[in-house]
Motif scaffolding. Structure first.
Motif, PDB file in Angstrom:
ATOM      1  N   ARG A  32       0.828  -1.204   0.000  1.00 51.98           N
ATOM      2  CA  ARG A  32       0.000   0.000   0.000  1.00 51.98           C
ATOM      3  C   ARG A  32       0.867   1.261   0.000  1.00 51.98           C
ATOM      4  NH1 ARG A  32      -1.107   3.016   3.842  1.00 51.98           N
ATOM      5  NH2 ARG A  32      -0.688   1.536   5.518  1.00 51.98           N
ATOM      6  N   CYS A  33       1.928   1.258   0.774  1.00 54.66           N
ATOM      7  CA  CYS A  33       2.822   2.418   0.832  1.00 54.66           C
ATOM      8  C   CYS A  33       3.516   2.644  -0.504  1.00 54.66           C
ATOM      9  CB  CYS A  33       3.841   2.249   1.955  1.00 54.66           C
ATOM     10  SG  CYS A  33       3.123   2.410   3.605  1.00 54.66           S
ATOM     11  N   LEU A  34       3.885   1.566  -1.191  1.00 56.06           N
ATOM     12  CA  LEU A  34       4.515   1.721  -2.500  1.00 56.06           C
ATOM     13  C   LEU A  34       3.521   2.283  -3.507  1.00 56.06           C
ATOM     14  CD1 LEU A  34       6.965   1.383  -4.335  1.00 56.06           C
ATOM     15  CD2 LEU A  34       6.077  -0.890  -4.906  1.00 56.06           C
ATOM     16  N   GLU A  35       2.299   1.771  -3.493  1.00 55.08           N
ATOM     17  CA  GLU A  35       1.295   2.292  -4.407  1.00 55.08           C
ATOM     18  C   GLU A  35       1.080   3.789  -4.182  1.00 55.08           C
ATOM     19  OE1 GLU A  35      -3.373   1.549  -4.935  1.00 55.08           O
ATOM     20  OE2 GLU A  35      -2.105  -0.191  -5.439  1.00 55.08           O
ATOM     21  N   GLU A  36       1.041   4.209  -2.931  1.00 63.17           N
ATOM     22  CA  GLU A  36       0.900   5.634  -2.611  1.00 63.17           C
ATOM     23  C   GLU A  36       2.114   6.427  -3.098  1.00 63.17           C
ATOM     24  OE1 GLU A  36       0.518   8.556   1.273  1.00 63.17           O
ATOM     25  OE2 GLU A  36       0.037   6.436   1.489  1.00 63.17           O
ATOM     26  N   ALA A  37       3.317   5.877  -2.926  1.00 64.47           N
ATOM     27  CA  ALA A  37       4.536   6.566  -3.364  1.00 64.47           C
ATOM     28  C   ALA A  37       4.555   6.738  -4.878  1.00 64.47           C
ATOM     29  CB  ALA A  37       5.774   5.803  -2.893  1.00 64.47           C
TER      30      ALA A  37
END
Length: 115
Positions: free
Chosen positions: A43-48
């Protein structure tokens, strides 16, 4: 209202780094992130990735940034699903891959154009 959207379909990777940390990255965009769990790291990568694209759009640098990363413009008719594949070394084979699909509203038609 008419809008223009930018769509990204990227293969990303995630692996456990320590007992309490997972790392995730998008090799093609050279963006990485992390999280306490596998799902959080994804999820954090998708947001980044989404923030990177939005920043490029705001600064009108998306085309230049993608070209710098080795992307080339192609006509939509030239794109064939499954054509692009990443090669993996022995260490990378243990990593899980997962897709990131983003659909980002990039432009909206001015109200004067629709009136």
């Amino acid at each position: 209202m008419d809008t223009v959207q930018v769509q990204f379909n990227l293969q990303c990777r995630v692996r456990q780094d320590t007992d309490s940390r997972w790392v995730s990255w998008c090799p093609l965009l050279d963006i990485a992130s992390q999280g306490a769990t596998k799902d959080e790291a994804k999820r954090c990568l998708e947001e980044a990735v989404e923030l990177w694209v939005e920043s490029c759009l705001e600064r009108a640098t998306l085309d230049a940034a993608l070209r710098e990363l080795g992307f080339e413009k192609v006509h939509p008719a030239e794109i064939r699903p499954g054509e692009q594949h990443l090669t993996a070394t022995g260490a990378e084979l243990a990593d899980d891959t997962f897709p990131v699909h983003l659909l980002i509203p990039a432009y909206q038609a001015a109200a004067l154009l629709t009136a």
